[in-house]
Structure formats: structure tokens, C-alpha cells
Design an enzyme around this catalytic site. Structure first.
Site, PDB file in Angstrom:
ATOM      1  N   ARG A  50      21.251  15.882 -54.583  1.00 54.63           N
ATOM      2  CA  ARG A  50      22.600  15.343 -54.780  1.00 54.63           C
ATOM      3  C   ARG A  50      23.623  16.461 -54.979  1.00 54.63           C
ATOM      4  NH1 ARG A  50      23.224  10.667 -59.175  1.00 54.63           N
ATOM      5  NH2 ARG A  50      23.138  12.454 -60.573  1.00 54.63           N
ATOM      6  N   LYS A 104      29.212  14.157 -56.967  1.00 51.55           N
ATOM      7  CA  LYS A 104      29.447  14.401 -58.390  1.00 51.55           C
ATOM      8  C   LYS A 104      30.317  15.649 -58.523  1.00 51.55           C
ATOM      9  CE  LYS A 104      26.716  13.751 -62.574  1.00 51.55           C
ATOM     10  NZ  LYS A 104      27.476  12.639 -63.135  1.00 51.55           N
ATOM     11  N   GLU A 111      31.589   0.683 -59.247  1.00 50.14           N
ATOM     12  CA  GLU A 111      30.817   1.168 -60.398  1.00 50.14           C
ATOM     13  C   GLU A 111      31.758   1.403 -61.559  1.00 50.14           C
ATOM     14  OE1 GLU A 111      29.076   5.069 -59.991  1.00 50.14           O
ATOM     15  OE2 GLU A 111      30.521   5.657 -58.483  1.00 50.14           O
TER      16      GLU A 111
HETATM   17  C1  LIG Z   1      30.092   7.968 -61.564  1.00 46.68           C
HETATM   18  C2  LIG Z   1      28.654   7.898 -61.919  1.00 46.68           C
HETATM   19  N1  LIG Z   1      27.928   6.896 -61.407  1.00 46.68           N
HETATM   20  C3  LIG Z   1      26.607   6.777 -61.692  1.00 46.68           C
HETATM   21  C4  LIG Z   1      25.964   7.671 -62.525  1.00 46.68           C
HETATM   22  C5  LIG Z   1      24.511   7.511 -62.819  1.00 46.68           C
HETATM   23  O1  LIG Z   1      23.752   8.409 -62.066  1.00 46.68           O
HETATM   24  P1  LIG Z   1      22.319   8.891 -62.562  1.00 46.68           P
HETATM   25  O2  LIG Z   1      21.477   7.668 -62.691  1.00 46.68           O
HETATM   26  O3  LIG Z   1      21.836   9.779 -61.461  1.00 46.68           O
HETATM   27  O4  LIG Z   1      22.514   9.572 -63.855  1.00 46.68           O
HETATM   28  C6  LIG Z   1      26.681   8.739 -63.080  1.00 46.68           C
HETATM   29  C7  LIG Z   1      26.024   9.707 -63.962  1.00 46.68           C
HETATM   30  O5  LIG Z   1      25.500  10.670 -63.515  1.00 46.68           O
HETATM   31  C8  LIG Z   1      28.054   8.866 -62.760  1.00 46.68           C
HETATM   32  O6  LIG Z   1      28.776   9.859 -63.268  1.00 46.68           O
END
Ligand SMILES: Cc1ncc(COP(=O)(O)O)c(C=O)c1O
Length: 341
Positions: A82, A184, A220
Site C-alpha cells: 500500500r 495513505k 468511509e
Molecule cells: C482513511 C482510512 N481508511 C481506512 C483505514 C483502515 O485501514 P487499515 O485496516 O489498513 O488500518 C485507515 C487507517 O489506516 C484510514 O486512515
């Protein structure tokens, strides 16, 4: 190895510097060999790319102590993939996957005394990140970058049990169509700060963002993906090109199908159908799943049958199974658990 003398059950989610961090620099088109450093500070040129044009990407994962005393990380290969996708989208060099996993191993091993013991509810949070480090004044990618991993122990996310939260439908957008919502990058979080501060002021725990193009589909929150359960027990998660591909969400879908024998699907979820779901949760590394009890849509409330006291039964099972896998109580699928030797 003797653990640090910390009251693990009383720490929160905040930064506590540990003994070592991993550092590697990219210069003249290549990464150096990387090293562990005891210095928590970074000295940067005043014109560094990250300071001017926010060229930065990051990740978040945890190291756990399992029931039998091993230190493990959970699917770090997916974090490596990622951050590579995030870097490519912002015209940054990719930090190779094998090196990412090796850096995770090195930094966790060096900070083993900071990995909270099994049963404390606490974990060691790892924050890999990368930023443009040389001076850039015209709008263009930097030529030099730094990749680091800092670690910090974090407390149990839910003290005294996971109480369902209340969220609101946001009038702010989190991501643009064809924008950077699926990576991210620090910039996505900078622009979400006003929305979350405002949500808190209005008495809500989080924002539910809808798709920015039509405002009809669930995307989300600022830091987690959604997971829903239908009244007949099917797990549903929103599919969208502008949400972050959560590693927790992808793992939960697998757990639902392969461990719990549930139907699970990833598809577009219209906001109009949310009122018909039986359970709702937010999934991410920090909390695994935070149950949502209520959604406020401009004054109109959607109250899930699971209520405001506890997690719904399906979300509870998903939570118990995934945390069981992470803590070594339940056998993990091949390749999910990386033991720090
Ligand atoms: C915007 C966002 N969505 C979803 C997630 C959840 O992702 P993960 O399960 O990989 O931590 C995160 C956290 O990392 C996030 O910042």
C-alpha cells in the site's frame, strides 16, 4: 529481554518515543542501506518538499505479543504494497517490499522491550512514513526522500469495553473523484481535520463521508472503512475507488467467509439502504472494529437494532476471531503472521 517499566493498561493512543527508529535515505536515484537510529529528531532544509507541497505518505501497523510469548506483526506485506502504491501516486520512489518487511523486523526487534506483554490489551504501533526531503521551490517532485519507521506503544483502544459510537453524515468531502482517497497520503488527513473537529464540536464521534460525485453512496470515515451486516447475517462492505483499501477490512471479509461461514460481499452501498442493516462498524488497525450505534443524517437518526450498549453479534464474532488470529489464539491463514525472530 526485560520489558520497560510501564503501566501498559493505562497508556492511551499518543506518541511515546522508543529507543530506536529505522531510517533510510534516497539520493542520486537510489536508497541507502538503512540504519537504526536513537535520534527521534529530523533536521530538514526550510524548503524541503514535504514542508512546501506536502509530499508525504505513511502506514500504520502493530506488533503484538502472542499468547505463547512470540512477538509478531500482522500482514506487513500489505502495508508494504500500500505504501508503494501511495508513493507512486505522489511521484515518490518506492521503498522495496522486502526492504520494508526487513525494516519492520529490525525496528521491532530493536524495540522488543517496548512491545507490550500479552493480555495487557496494549500493542506497539508502527508508523512507516516517507517524505520529500530536499529543497523544492517550483511545484515538482523532490529528488531526495527519507523513509522512516517510528514505533510507539499504544494502549487498549477500548477501555472498559467497546461502546457503540454515533456518527454524522458529513457535508465535507474526503476525496475527489479520481483523486487521492485510495492512498495513505498526509494531505488526505490535513483536509479532514476541520471536518472531524467540527463533528466533535457538534457531539459526534466521527464523519461518514459519501461519494463526492453523487453524494448517494457510502465511502468511509476519516480513518476507517465501513462494515455492515444485513438482517439475514450477510457481511457487506462498500466498494469504491476513492476509499483506502483497509487491511483490516480485507482480513475481516476473509474471516467472515472462511472462518465463520458467512456470506460476505464488497459492493457499492447506497446511503438509502443503510437504515435496513442490522449492524454497522468501522474497521481499521487502531480498533479492529468500532461498533456504530447511530448515524445522524442532518437531524434524521438511523438507529441500528444492535443498540448503543454493545457490539452486534456478528461484529462481535468477527472482532473475536480476527483479534484471536492476531494474538495467536486462533490459527492464522498462511502468511498473515510474521514472527519477529
Ligand atoms: C482513511 C482510512 N481508511 C481506512 C483505514 C483502515 O485501514 P487499515 O485496516 O489498513 O488500518 C485507515 C487507517 O489506516 C484510514 O486512515
Amino acid at each position: 529481554m526485560e520489558k520497560k517499566n510501564i503501566d501498559w493498561s493505562s497508556i492511551g493512543f499518543s506518541y511515546m518515543p522508543t529507543d530506536y527508529r529505522y531510517v533510510s535515505n534516497f539520493k542520486d536515484g537510489k536508497w541507502d542501506e538503512g540504519t537504526l537510529s536513537t535520534d527521534p529528531n529530523i533536521v530538514l532544509n526550510e524548503c524541503a518538499g514535504v514542508l512546501q507541497y506536502s509530499q508525504s505518505v505513511f502506514e500504520g501497523l502493530k506488533a503484538y505479543t502472542t499468547e505463547d510469548g512470540r512477538i509478531v506483526t500482522f500482514r506487513p506485506d500489505l502495508n508494504a504494497e500500500r505504501i508503494a502504491a501511495s508513493a507512486a501516486r505522489l511521484e515518490m520512489p518506492v521503498f522495496p517490499k522486502e526492504r520494508f518487511i526487513d525494516a519492520v523486523n529490525q525496528v521491532v526487534k530493536a524495540n522488543a522491550a517496548w512491545v507490550p506483554p500479552y493480555g495487557s490489551g496494549a500493542t506497539l504501533y508502527l508508523r512507516p512514513y516517507m517524505f520529500g526531503s530536499n529543497a523544492v521551490i517550483g511545484v515538482k517532485p523532490a529528488d531526495e526522500y527519507q523513509f522512516r519507521i517510528l514505533t510507539t506503544p499504544v494502549g487498549p483502544y477500548f477501555k472498559g469495553g467497546a461502546k457503540p459510537i454515533t456518527i454524522r453524515v458529513s457535508d465535507f468531502d474526503r476525496a475527489a473523484p479520481c483523486g487521492t482517497g485510495n492512498i495513505k497520503a498526509g494531505l488526505n488527513y490535513a483536509m479532514s481535520l476541520h471536518a472531524i473537529v467540527d463533528a466533535h464540536k457538534q457531539g459526534f464521534d466521527e464523519n461518514m463521508y459519501l461519494d463526492p460525485k453523487t453524494r448517494t453512496k457510502v465511502e468511509e470515515t476519516g480513518g476507517a472503512n465501513f462494515i455492515f451486516v444485513t438482517k439475514d447475517g450477510k457481511v457487506v462492505t462498500p466498494k469504491s475507488d476513492s476509499i483506502l483499501p483497509s487491511i483490516t477490512r480485507r482480513s475481516l471479509i476473509y474471516v467472515a467467509k472462511e472462518y465463520l461461514g458467512l456470506e460476505a460481499e464488497e459492493r457499492e452501498v447506497y446511503f438509502d439502504e443503510v437504515k435496513d442493516f442490522a449492524e454497522c462498524g468501522l474497521c481499521g488497525t487502531a480498533a479492529v472494529i468500532s461498533p456504530v450505534g447511530k448515524i445522524n443524517d442532518h437531524g434524521k437518526e438511523i438507529c441500528f437494532p444492535s443498540g448503543m450498549e454493545k457490539m452486534g453479534p456478528v461484529i462481535q464474532k468477527l472482532y473475536g476471531t480476527l483479534t484471536g488470529i492476531q494474538m495467536g489464539r486462533i490459527e492464522a491463514p498462511e502468511g498473515w503472521i510474521h514472527v519477529i525472530e
